[in-house]
Design an enzyme around this catalytic site. Structure first.
Site, short mmCIF file in Angstrom:
data_model
loop_
_atom_site.label_atom_id
_atom_site.label_comp_id
_atom_site.label_asym_id
_atom_site.label_seq_id
_atom_site.Cartn_x
_atom_site.Cartn_y
_atom_site.Cartn_z
N HIS A 386 0.81 -1.21 0.00
CA HIS A 386 0.00 0.00 0.00
C HIS A 386 0.85 1.27 0.00
CE1 HIS A 386 -3.69 1.99 -0.03
NE2 HIS A 386 -4.27 1.53 1.06
N ASP A 390 -2.27 2.29 -4.58
CA ASP A 390 -3.48 2.73 -3.90
C ASP A 390 -4.59 1.70 -4.07
OD1 ASP A 390 -2.28 5.11 -3.09
OD2 ASP A 390 -2.86 6.14 -4.96
#
Length: 415
Positions: A386, A390
């Site tokens: 992450h 995204d």
């Protein structure tokens, strides 16, 4: 004259290895380039060939020892005479003495005969697990060496002899006390170098990356129909079976092109984007999970992908994967479905930023056009870093793979 046997170059950045197994005993005859020992590196098993033809002399290290590149591990007497007949003559000379204790002699002889068979680490482990005499199994590999498939075929056919079965028959009463002592037995086995490396890398991935997993499901009806329709023609033309990995790899390559962040990696404070797709395919090997790489998969046809994966699978079973096979990779596909997995959260393979997990196909009720119907469904799982990817990009990537699999025509017209 004795010739030194040294640890060969093991690959880029690999400086040491563990002695996995000696394939020859001191006194055994060896041919030029014949493997005499197997080394375990961080990624693969590497055979050490004999530099000359002759007889194996001293073994300077033991199984399990760590050795560096260039270290001397043994000697070979060039042009020497094998000493195998000597023990036989010695035992014959001592026969009158040994007559009073006949049980140990045949067991020792049988063990020596079995261990003289040259085995790769993968095959040796399988033989030991099943307690088989490898000399009773016909090898189909190079120079008549046993392969994993040879051992499994012998087990299935029941043609392989148990290790020590023949000499153990006259002393059948000996094992009677074994069940009581082994009811709660424990065994300690040192982790292989490969298993240690896998453990460190996976733990490092959890500690370094901001891991997150997103899921989706895919209707496999169209791919299954295409496979059933063309599998015979496909195999006849290309000499390889048509599976599902070819479809998924092509779908992944298309999705990576549209969502380049999933095919990127973090190096320091920079993001490295790749304009190629080197797909790591997780393969189960006897010593653990390995991930050989399909290079430039975006340029390959489904047939080329299937053939490459098939070759990797066979090499993994035989312990023949090389360092070059494992090097690099920009994205990983892990197929836990072949083992029956319904759903999982795969861990990324650093420095990659994402991994796609495939799972088993099973019939489930779904709604189509307002009607409940039964469809062959598979859960997909995308684990990603992450820090770089995204949620929107991850979900978009997974949906793109889903759409391509549910409508394989997209793979042909590049949609």
């Amino acid at each position: 004259m004795a010739t030194e046997v040294k640890v060969p170059t093991l690959g880029e950045s690999v400086t040491e290895a563990t002695v996995g197994a000696w394939l020859k005993k001191p006194g055994d005859a060896v041919a030029l380039d014949e493997p005499i020992a197997s080394l375990e590196t961080d990624k693969v098993a590497v055979d050490v060939p004999s530099p000359v033809a002759g007889v194996l002399g001293q073994q300077l290290v033991k199984e399990g020892d760590t050795v560096n590149v260039g270290a001397i591990i043994a000697t070979v007497e060039a042009g020497g005479v094998a000493s195998a007949p000597a023990p036989a003559a010695a035992s014959a000379a001592s026969a009158p003495v040994a007559a009073s204790v006949p049980a140990p002699a045949p067991v020792s002889s049988n063990t020596e005969d079995a261990s003289s068979v040259t085995l790769s680490p993968a095959v040796r482990r399988l033989v030991l697990e099943h307690g088989l005499d490898p000399s009773s199994i016909k090898g189909t590999g190079r120079d008549g060496r046993l392969t994993k498939d040879d051992v499994m075929a012998a087990v299935a056919a029941g043609t392989a002899k148990a290790q020590g079965a023949a000499p153990a028959a006259p002393v059948a009463a000996a094992p009677t006390s074994a069940p009581t002592s082994s009811a709660r037995a424990e065994e300690r086995v040192k982790m292989t170098r490969l298993r240690q490396t896998v453990a460190k890398r996976l733990k490092s991935a959890q500690e370094t990356a901001a891991l997150l997993t997103t899921f989706n499901d895919v209707d496999m009806s169209a791919v299954i129909e295409a496979r059933n329709t063309y599998k015979d023609l496909f195999e006849k033309k290309h000499g390889v079976r048509l599976g599902f990995m070819g479809f998924f790899t092509k779908a992944v390559c298309m999705a990576l092109r549209d969502i380049p962040a999933v095919n990127a990696q973090i190096e320091g404070d920079e993001i490295v984007y790749h304009n190629y797709a080197d797909i790591s395919v997780a393969v189960s090997a006897p010593n653990g999970l390995v991930v050989p790489v399909i290079r430039n998969a975006e340029t390959m046809s489904v047939a080329q992908i299937e053939k490459t994966i098939g070759d990797f699978g066979k090499k993994a079973k035989d312990g023949a994967l090389t360092m070059e096979d494992m090097k690099g990779g920009t994205f990983t596909i892990s197929n836990g479905g072949v083992f029956g997995s319904l759903m999982s959260t795969p861990i990324i393979n650093p420095p990659q930023s994402a991994v796609l997990g495939l799972h088993r196909i099973e019939d489930r009720p779904v709604v189509r056009d307002g009607q409940i119907v039964i469809r062959p469904m598979m859960y997909l799982a995308l684990s990603y870093d992450h820090r770089l990817i995204d949620g929107r990009e991850a979900v978009t990537f997974l949906v793109a793979v889903k759409n391509a699999i549910e409508d394989p025509t997209r793979l042909l017209i590049d949609l």
